[in-house]
Motif scaffolding. Structure first.
Motif, short mmCIF file in Angstrom:
data_model
loop_
_atom_site.label_atom_id
_atom_site.label_comp_id
_atom_site.label_asym_id
_atom_site.label_seq_id
_atom_site.Cartn_x
_atom_site.Cartn_y
_atom_site.Cartn_z
N GLY A 142 -22.86 -61.78 -24.00
CA GLY A 142 -22.45 -63.10 -23.56
C GLY A 142 -21.27 -63.04 -22.60
O GLY A 142 -21.11 -63.90 -21.75
N ILE A 143 -20.45 -62.01 -22.74
CA ILE A 143 -19.28 -61.83 -21.87
C ILE A 143 -19.63 -60.85 -20.76
O ILE A 143 -19.38 -61.09 -19.59
N GLU A 144 -20.19 -59.73 -21.15
CA GLU A 144 -20.67 -58.81 -20.13
C GLU A 144 -22.04 -58.29 -20.47
O GLU A 144 -22.39 -58.14 -21.63
N GLY A 145 -22.82 -58.03 -19.41
CA GLY A 145 -24.20 -57.61 -19.62
C GLY A 145 -24.52 -56.37 -18.80
O GLY A 145 -23.66 -55.82 -18.11
N ASP A 146 -25.77 -55.94 -18.88
CA ASP A 146 -26.21 -54.77 -18.13
C ASP A 146 -26.67 -55.18 -16.74
O ASP A 146 -27.37 -56.19 -16.58
N GLY A 599 -10.41 -38.86 -40.33
CA GLY A 599 -9.85 -39.65 -41.41
C GLY A 599 -9.28 -40.99 -40.98
O GLY A 599 -8.77 -41.75 -41.81
N LYS A 600 -9.30 -41.26 -39.68
CA LYS A 600 -8.74 -42.53 -39.20
C LYS A 600 -9.84 -43.56 -38.93
O LYS A 600 -10.89 -43.21 -38.39
N THR A 601 -9.57 -44.77 -39.31
CA THR A 601 -10.54 -45.85 -39.06
C THR A 601 -10.01 -46.81 -38.01
O THR A 601 -8.87 -47.29 -38.12
N PHE A 602 -10.82 -47.04 -37.01
CA PHE A 602 -10.47 -47.95 -35.93
C PHE A 602 -11.35 -49.19 -36.01
O PHE A 602 -12.49 -49.12 -36.46
N VAL A 603 -10.80 -50.29 -35.54
CA VAL A 603 -11.63 -51.48 -35.33
C VAL A 603 -11.42 -51.89 -33.88
O VAL A 603 -10.29 -51.83 -33.37
N ILE A 604 -12.49 -52.22 -33.21
CA ILE A 604 -12.37 -52.59 -31.79
C ILE A 604 -12.72 -54.07 -31.67
O ILE A 604 -13.72 -54.54 -32.22
N THR A 605 -11.91 -54.81 -30.93
CA THR A 605 -12.17 -56.24 -30.80
C THR A 605 -11.82 -56.75 -29.41
O THR A 605 -11.04 -56.13 -28.70
N GLY A 606 -12.42 -57.86 -29.03
CA GLY A 606 -12.16 -58.45 -27.71
C GLY A 606 -12.83 -57.64 -26.61
O GLY A 606 -13.55 -56.68 -26.87
N THR A 607 -12.61 -58.05 -25.37
CA THR A 607 -13.21 -57.34 -24.24
C THR A 607 -12.17 -56.41 -23.64
O THR A 607 -11.10 -56.84 -23.23
N GLY A 641 -8.72 -56.00 -27.03
CA GLY A 641 -8.86 -56.34 -25.62
C GLY A 641 -8.62 -57.81 -25.42
O GLY A 641 -8.07 -58.48 -26.32
N GLU A 642 -9.11 -58.31 -24.31
CA GLU A 642 -8.93 -59.72 -24.01
C GLU A 642 -9.72 -60.60 -24.98
O GLU A 642 -10.78 -60.19 -25.43
N ALA A 643 -9.21 -61.76 -25.25
CA ALA A 643 -9.86 -62.72 -26.14
C ALA A 643 -10.12 -62.16 -27.54
O ALA A 643 -11.14 -62.43 -28.16
N ALA A 644 -9.20 -61.32 -28.00
CA ALA A 644 -9.29 -60.83 -29.38
C ALA A 644 -8.91 -61.98 -30.28
O ALA A 644 -7.86 -62.59 -30.09
N GLY A 645 -9.73 -62.32 -31.22
CA GLY A 645 -9.47 -63.52 -32.01
C GLY A 645 -8.96 -63.23 -33.40
O GLY A 645 -7.86 -62.71 -33.60
N SER A 646 -9.84 -63.54 -34.38
CA SER A 646 -9.42 -63.50 -35.78
C SER A 646 -9.01 -62.10 -36.26
O SER A 646 -8.16 -61.96 -37.12
N LYS A 647 -9.63 -61.08 -35.65
CA LYS A 647 -9.31 -59.72 -36.12
C LYS A 647 -7.88 -59.35 -35.77
O LYS A 647 -7.20 -58.66 -36.52
N LEU A 648 -7.44 -59.81 -34.59
CA LEU A 648 -6.08 -59.53 -34.18
C LEU A 648 -5.11 -60.19 -35.15
O LEU A 648 -4.16 -59.56 -35.63
N PRO A 657 -1.38 -51.32 -37.02
CA PRO A 657 -0.95 -51.14 -35.63
C PRO A 657 -2.03 -51.60 -34.64
O PRO A 657 -3.20 -51.29 -34.82
N VAL A 658 -1.60 -52.36 -33.62
CA VAL A 658 -2.53 -52.85 -32.61
C VAL A 658 -2.28 -52.09 -31.31
O VAL A 658 -1.15 -51.98 -30.85
N ILE A 659 -3.35 -51.50 -30.76
CA ILE A 659 -3.20 -50.74 -29.51
C ILE A 659 -4.14 -51.30 -28.45
O ILE A 659 -5.10 -52.01 -28.78
N ASP A 660 -3.88 -50.99 -27.19
CA ASP A 660 -4.80 -51.42 -26.14
C ASP A 660 -5.65 -50.24 -25.67
O ASP A 660 -5.50 -49.12 -26.18
#
Ligand SMILES: NC(=O)c1ccc[n+]([C@@H]2O[C@H](COP(=O)([O-])OP(=O)(O)OC[C@H]3O[C@@H](n4cnc5c(N)ncnc54)[C@H](O)[C@@H]3O)[C@@H](O)[C@H]2O)c1
Ligand SMILES: [Zn+2]
Length: 674
Positions: A142-146, A599-607, A641-648, A657-660
């Motif tokens: 919906g934000i980016e496509g192929d 052993g590290k868990t990441f979550v990715i959110t936003g664009t 990323g951009e428009a990160a919502g509830s997860k942020l 910790p929040v990283i870009d």
């Protein structure tokens, strides 16, 4: 307080919806009908709203399905491509119009709306700059496509240059790509002649075709397009849906053939009904009507949710039905041994095709409906997959008809059938049952599994009937001379098949896992398992807990896997398979030195600014890290990323910790573990 059972069901539904989204949007190979899918989604939405205290996390009910696949460049839409809210009922539709009129503060007056067909194709956004076609992009997330420009350029009816004088500097025009029924039939005739598996329906084939990397093949399949929607437009040249339609015509673009301009709910509903009467004659498949506010200014006033605009709704038509006579009932035995009753019908026209068979689902369903040979029945085609018998017209039942007696022995092998606790299906438990063997072999060799060319239905039938093959490992012991004995086999075809079978020994591990026919393990689960365990032996040795820990594997699947490996006959087939030289390729393993995210868990959110989500995920995984879907105390980093919502918000509240993106790349590039 939410009940534990609700929570469990929500989890189950989310994982099922995710799986079907993957199959539908990415692989263009849905396993269930749209009707059944919509039912899952509805149940999920209802449970979620009944349990508002439960976190929505990244529930698939919040987002549009993601169609992006590897091999295509990503492109960010200038205006998002959203889904549509939908309804099947007039009551809900009237309520929708009421909300719209209230939102616009014109209560008492009628909203001006447009009604147009809802095309059941593949959504696309086509960009023209100064009248030149420059780009075509899928909806993606919906934000980016192929970027599928190269493939879309083959569509004859899509002009590379717009006609007329009003040419914006840039415009994103939205539409649907589809395939005509005749073209679909033509391609399937070719497939049959080549002994290849037939395509299931035009929509999936169109979706698969726009995502092909083989240009030559794309050129051979004729696609068509129809345009109806507006994304970005610089400068703005129209101010309403109805003006826009006139403009599309002036530009020489293919548009929907019918369009209504109406005022108020009643007139809109009349148009929806009129459309239903005539849509069969359209060139493309339709599954509903889309009702939109006409004025763009009013559209802007109402805005959108994360998923869909508030100024439009899709009214979906209930699946089509037809009445016919049930001539006889046959019982099919599938690869899992399940006995499926099939209705053999007096041929009847339904949704544009002639239908002469329909599923009766299972014994329980048949008994519930009291289906009898000779009955008049209503059949329904839901979501274009398999027609089903939905109702018996008992008032038309002929005198002297008798209840159908479901067989007590397997029609293929004569073994007494069994009914397992908690299951609806009646099964033949004889693993050597010829129909099951055939089904398993066909599945094993199919495109979604080992993809063995030349080992289609006709060949499998003969191999099983002549006793040359009784389980999947047997195909690796077939000799050239034995293949020559098959009908229509000459030296060349025999050699080709020998080569294809030999080549399948080096298949990707997930394909083998899928091909084995482990209960509950489809392509998506097979991929998750391959990544998590890296080998059949490792999977066999995994405990229930270890299986459930794998992302995407639920308890039911884990039980299916354990049951499969506990079976002595399956064990024997596996031993034989590996003795024959099966040597699947595991997904790449990484060395300890490289595993700096172990052993590290990441979550990715936003664009993210440059990486697709899948790419960021691949980077984390290539360094031994895990990517999870939702933020919890166990999360080590949130990549936002951009428009990160509830997860942020959640990460911040938990102190995660929040990283870009830049920081992620920096960490991944460093030589020491984090
Ligand atoms: N069978 C499965 O496993 C499976 C899995 C996922 C989705 N699905 C099916 O896909 C659909 C859901 O996907 P969705 O989010 O794309 O929603 P949708 O297809 O129901 O509605 C939104 C889309 O309709 C399209 N559209 C067609 N004509 C239009 C018009 N005139 N105006 C505006 N938009 C128009 C647009 O592309 C828009 O994105 C459902 O029908 C669902 O059953 C099926
Ligand atoms: Zn049997």
């Amino acid at each position: 307080m939410s009940k534990a059972s609700d929570l469990k069901r929500i989890e189950e539904l989310r994982s099922a919806v995710r799986r079907h989204d993957e199959l539908y949007y990415r692989q263009a190979e849905p396993e269930i009908s749209d009707f059944d899918y919509d039912a899952l989604k509805r149940e999920l939405a209802e449970l979620e709203s009944a349990n508002p205290e439960l976190p929505l996390g990244d529930s698939p009910s919040l987002a549009v399905g993601d169609d992006r696949v590897d091999g295509f460049a990503s492109y960010r839409h200038l205006q998002p491509m959203q889904s549509l809210d939908n309804t099947y009922s007039q009551e809900e539709f009237v309520a929708f119009v009421g909300r719209v009129e209230k939102g616009l503060e014109i209560e008492g007056k009628s909203a001006r709306m447009t009604v147009e067909p809802k095309i059941d194709g593949v959504a696309v956004s086509v960009t023209y700059e100064n009248g030149e076609l420059v780009r075509a992009v899928t909806r993606g997330n919906g934000i980016e496509g192929d970027d599928i420009t190269a493939n879309v350029r083959f569509i004859e009816r899509l002009p590379t240059r717009l006609e007329g004088t009003v040419l914006p500097d840039l415009i994103e025009i939205r539409g649907e790509i589809f395939m005509h029924d005749e073209e679909f039939e033509r391609l399937n005739v070719e497939r049959r002649e080549q002994g290849l598996e037939e395509f299931k329906n035009p929509r999936n084939l169109a979706a698969g075709t726009v995502k092909m990397l083989d240009r030559e093949e794309v050129a051979k399949r004729k696609l068509d397009i129809v345009l109806y929607g507006l994304g970005e437009c610089r400068p703005v040249v129209v101010s309403s849906q109805s003006e826009y339609r006139k403009q599309l015509i002036d530009w020489g673009l293919p548009i929907v053939e019918r369009f209504w301009e109406v005022e108020g709910a009643e007139a809109a509903w009349a148009a929806v009904e009129e459309l239903d009467e005539i849509r069969q004659g359209f060139a493309y498949p339709t599954d509903g009507a889309v009702v939109k506010l006409d004025s763009f200014r009013q559209q802007d006033l109402l805005g959108a949710t994360s998923k869909a605009p508030r100024w439009a709704i899709a009214v979906k038509y209930a699946a089509e039905q037809a009445e016919t006579i049930l001539n006889s009932i046959t019982i099919q035995v599938g690869r899992t041994g399940a006995l499926t009753p099939v209705a053999e019908l007096e041929p009847v026209q339904l949704a544009g095709t002639t239908v002469s068979r329909a599923t009766l689902h299972n014994q329980e369903e048949m008994a519930r409906k009291d289906v009898r040979i000779g009955d008049s029945v209503m059949i329904e085609k839901a979501g274009e997959i398999i027609p089903a018998v939905v109702r018996v017209l008992t008032e038309k039942r002929l005198e002297g008809s008798e209840p159908f007696v479901f067989p007590e022995t397997c029609p293929a092998c004569g073994t007494p059938v069994s009914k397992i606790e908690g299951e609806v299906a009646v099964r033949c438990l004889n693993i050597e049952c010829p129909d099951q063997v055939r089904g398993r072999l066909e599945h094993y060799a199919s495109r979604q599994c080992l993809d063995i060319e030349g080992l289609g239905e006709a060949v499998v039938d003969q191999l099983v009937a002549t006793g040359k093959v009784s389980n999947i490992s047997d195909i690796y012991r077939l000799e050239f001379e034995q293949l020559l004995e098959l009908e229509k086999f000459a030296e060349k075809s025999a050699w080709n098949l020998v080569a294809a079978i030999e080549a399948s020994k080096g298949v990707e591990l997930w394909r083998l896992l899928h091909g084995l026919g482990i209960p509950q393990v489809g392509a998506a689960a097979a991929k998750d398992l391959a990544k998590a365990f890296g080998g059949v032996k490792e999977l066999e040795g995994a405990s229930l807990e270890q299986l459930i820990e794998v992302d995407g594997i639920g308890e039911k699947t884990a039980n299916g896997i354990r049951a499969y490996f506990a079976d002595e006959k399956n064990k024997a087939v596996l031993v034989s398979l590996f003795e024959a030289g099966m040597n699947p390729v595991a997904p790449e393993k990484i060395s300890e030195a490289e595993a700096i995210f172990a052993g590290k868990t990441f979550v990715i959110t936003g664009t993210l600014p440059s990486l697709k989500r899948s790419e960021a995920k691949a980077i984390v995984e290539s360094k031994g890290g895990k990517v999870a879907g939702s933020v919890s105390k166990k999360t080590d980093f949130l990549v936002a990323g951009e428009a990160a919502g509830s997860k942020l918000a959640k990460a911040e509240s938990l102190g995660v910790p929040v990283i870009d993106e830049a920081r992620l790349l920096e960490m991944a590039g460093s030589a020491t573990s984090v």
